[in-house]
Write an enzyme that holds these catalytic residues in place. Structure first.
Site, PDB file in Angstrom:
ATOM      1  N   LEU A  39      66.770  67.471  42.989  1.00 32.30           N
ATOM      2  CA  LEU A  39      66.500  68.081  41.513  1.00 32.30           C
ATOM      3  C   LEU A  39      64.471  68.362  41.264  1.00 32.30           C
ATOM      4  O   LEU A  39      63.719  67.555  41.911  1.00 32.30           O
ATOM      5  CB  LEU A  39      66.562  67.313  40.386  1.00 32.30           C
ATOM      6  CG  LEU A  39      67.512  66.909  40.393  1.00 32.30           C
ATOM      7  CD1 LEU A  39      68.746  65.949  39.436  1.00 32.30           C
ATOM      8  CD2 LEU A  39      69.189  68.397  40.147  1.00 32.30           C
ATOM      9  N   ILE A 186      48.680  79.889  48.704  1.00 36.80           N
ATOM     10  CA  ILE A 186      48.637  78.776  49.532  1.00 36.80           C
ATOM     11  C   ILE A 186      47.401  77.891  50.815  1.00 36.80           C
ATOM     12  O   ILE A 186      47.044  77.526  50.543  1.00 36.80           O
ATOM     13  CB  ILE A 186      50.065  78.884  49.649  1.00 36.80           C
ATOM     14  CG1 ILE A 186      50.752  79.414  49.169  1.00 36.80           C
ATOM     15  CG2 ILE A 186      50.133  77.672  51.265  1.00 36.80           C
ATOM     16  CD1 ILE A 186      52.483  79.417  48.977  1.00 36.80           C
ATOM     17  N   HIS A 444      32.370  73.646  20.430  1.00 32.86           N
ATOM     18  CA  HIS A 444      31.204  73.412  21.101  1.00 32.86           C
ATOM     19  C   HIS A 444      30.780  72.118  20.873  1.00 32.86           C
ATOM     20  O   HIS A 444      31.611  71.510  20.180  1.00 32.86           O
ATOM     21  CB  HIS A 444      30.636  74.483  20.327  1.00 32.86           C
ATOM     22  CG  HIS A 444      29.151  73.829  20.549  1.00 32.86           C
ATOM     23  ND1 HIS A 444      28.598  75.512  21.915  1.00 32.86           N
ATOM     24  CD2 HIS A 444      27.499  73.190  20.492  1.00 32.86           C
ATOM     25  CE1 HIS A 444      27.285  74.422  22.010  1.00 32.86           C
ATOM     26  NE2 HIS A 444      26.432  73.761  21.283  1.00 32.86           N
TER      27      HIS A 444
END
Length: 465
Positions: A39, A186, A444
């Site tokens: 899965l 990749i 900030h």
């Protein structure tokens, strides 16, 4: 043969498939999910998650080594080493936790999960074979989510020293010499990671520059970083195959370049991915195709009634979050809800060093579509948070319509800018104007302030530059 009758049958348990099943279950639809392997599919098991884990290990190791003698703020860390098997075990533990989580979520939504190979018989039926007896699944709706596989080169078939991205993530030791064929996301991600882990890396790319799918302004800081890491980059160069002894890769620059041999322990072929369309009976369906991909509309409906397709099999961009968004649309359409897939705000992220993010249109894409635009760019070298992290490479860029000031796209390159992608996507999705971003108070010191400044720049009154 056992038989199951269900409302929805999802073939493929990757990000698209399991999310479609989860959402269908949430909506009260009886759902069966078929997955041949684990899965989570490629992304969770042998793609997104393990690669980002390896990238994290490589970055932590590399940064720690730098502290031995070159820390600008006085930190010294002598004697740095990496237990690579332990790093791999940690990577695998992350994958295991997530796959277990997916199984638990499916069970919670009463989704029936069948582990085995699906063979589609027609638009309503598939037979699932496993170690146990086969099961015939009859469904009112069939959802195709088979994913994709690494693309091979004819001259460099996988095997021996020639490896895919899947193989690269399963190496038990760091190769001394790694040649990466392909400088897409990749190849750049994994090539950079292995360089930081100590490999001697060479990247070979047929195009004129690295990351050719991204605009050149975004990729320049990445190219500079590769040079700093000692990575050799050969552009306008093609892989021709292995030498006779199989120990070196032959490359040449077309059309008449003399072949040169690159010594290598491993050759990573990273020239993209192709849709998985074989091995599960797709040819038995009368589907309209768009080249190698299944053609779908904005509802992810195929040319056959009640047959849907999502994820990599439907085309570019092949991204897990695109598949997940499509999955939600499909489940809701099946349940009778009127949703559609909007591709305008799909973020693309390259986990290079520095990272790159793009949502919506670049300046060149906007111009090509005939739009007049305003562009605001703010560099991280003027950002307090970037300076305090000692990593000020890159910038944020906003592209807006010249007349309406509506944001058409936002891009960035820099340290950890992937974490800004949701903000970029929200601005494009909500149709924000430059004034909306300029009027939003940004904390900030954060890198997000660069978004604010870029919007002010688009309006012609940048403050901090």
């Amino acid at each position: 043969m056992d038989a199951i009758k269900t409302e929805v049958c999802v073939v493929g348990g990757g990000p698209g498939g399991y999310v479609a099943a989860l959402r269908a279950g949430q909506l009260g639809l009886k759902t069966v999910l078929v997955e041949q392997r684990a899965l989570g599919g490629t992304c969770l098991n042998v793609g997104c998650i393990p690669s980002k884990s390896l990238i994290h290990v490589a970055e932590a190791f590399h940064r720690t080594k730098l502290q031995v003698s070159s820390s600008p703020f006085g930190l010294r860390v002598p004697g740095v080493s990496l237990d690579f098997p332990a790093a791999l075990a940690w990577k695998d533990s992350i994958v295991g936790r997530l796959t277990g989580g997916v199984a638990g979520l499916l069970k919670k939504q009463n989704v029936t999960t069948l582990r085995g190979t699906a063979q589609i018989q027609d638009g309503k039926t598939c037979i699932v074979s496993s170690d146990k007896s086969p099961v015939r699944v009859e469904a009112n709706h069939l959802v195709l989510a088979p994913g994709s596989v690494p693309a091979e080169l004819k001259a460099l078939p996988f095997g021996g020293p020639v490896i895919s991205s899947t193989d690269a993530l399963a190496l038990h030791e760091i190769p001394s010499r790694l040649v990466v064929v392909g400088a897409g996301y990749i190849g750049i991600e994994l090539g950079t990671a292995f360089a930081k882990l100590g490999a001697d890396v060479t990247i070979v790319e047929g195009a004129e520059r690295i990351l050719p799918a991204w605009d050149a302004e975004l990729t320049r800081p990445v190219a500079k970083r590769l040079e700093q890491l000692g990575v050799r980059v050969l552009t306008s160069t093609l892989a021709r195959g292995l030498t006779d002894d199989g120990a070196q890769l032959l490359v040449a620059s077309p059309p008449n370049g003399e072949p040169i041999a690159l010594p290598s322990d491993k050759i990573l072929v990273a020239v993209g991915r192709k849709p998985r369309t074989e091995g599960f009976g797709l040819e038995r369906l009368d589907l309209e195709m768009r080249g190698a991909f299944v053609r779908v509309d904005d509802r992810c409906q195929t040319s056959m009634r009640d047959v849907w397709a999502i994820g990599d099999v439907t085309g570019e961009p092949m991204l897990a979050h695109r598949a997940m968004a499509q999955a939600k649309v499909v489940a809701e359409r099946i349940a009778g809800l009127h949703t559609e897939f909007d591709h305008a705000a799909v973020p693309a992220v390259c986990f290079s060093d520095p990272e790159i993010v793009s949502v919506g249109l670049s300046p060149a894409e906007a111009a090509a579509s005939g739009r007049q635009v305003k562009v605001g760019t703010f560099p991280f070298l003027a950002n307090g948070r970037a300076l305090s992290q000692h990593d000020e490479a890159g910038f944020v860029r906003i592209v807006a319509h010249a007349d309406t000031h509506r944001v058409l796209g936002i891009q960035a390159v820099g340290h950890d800018v992937a974490e800004l992608s949701a903000t970029f996507g929200l601005a494009v999705e909500m149709g924000a104007a430059l004034e909306d971003i300029a009027g939003t108070i940004h904390a900030h010191p954060t890198r997000g302030e660069a978004i604010h400044e870029a919007a002010l720049g688009g309006l012609g009154h940048m403050l901090h530059l």
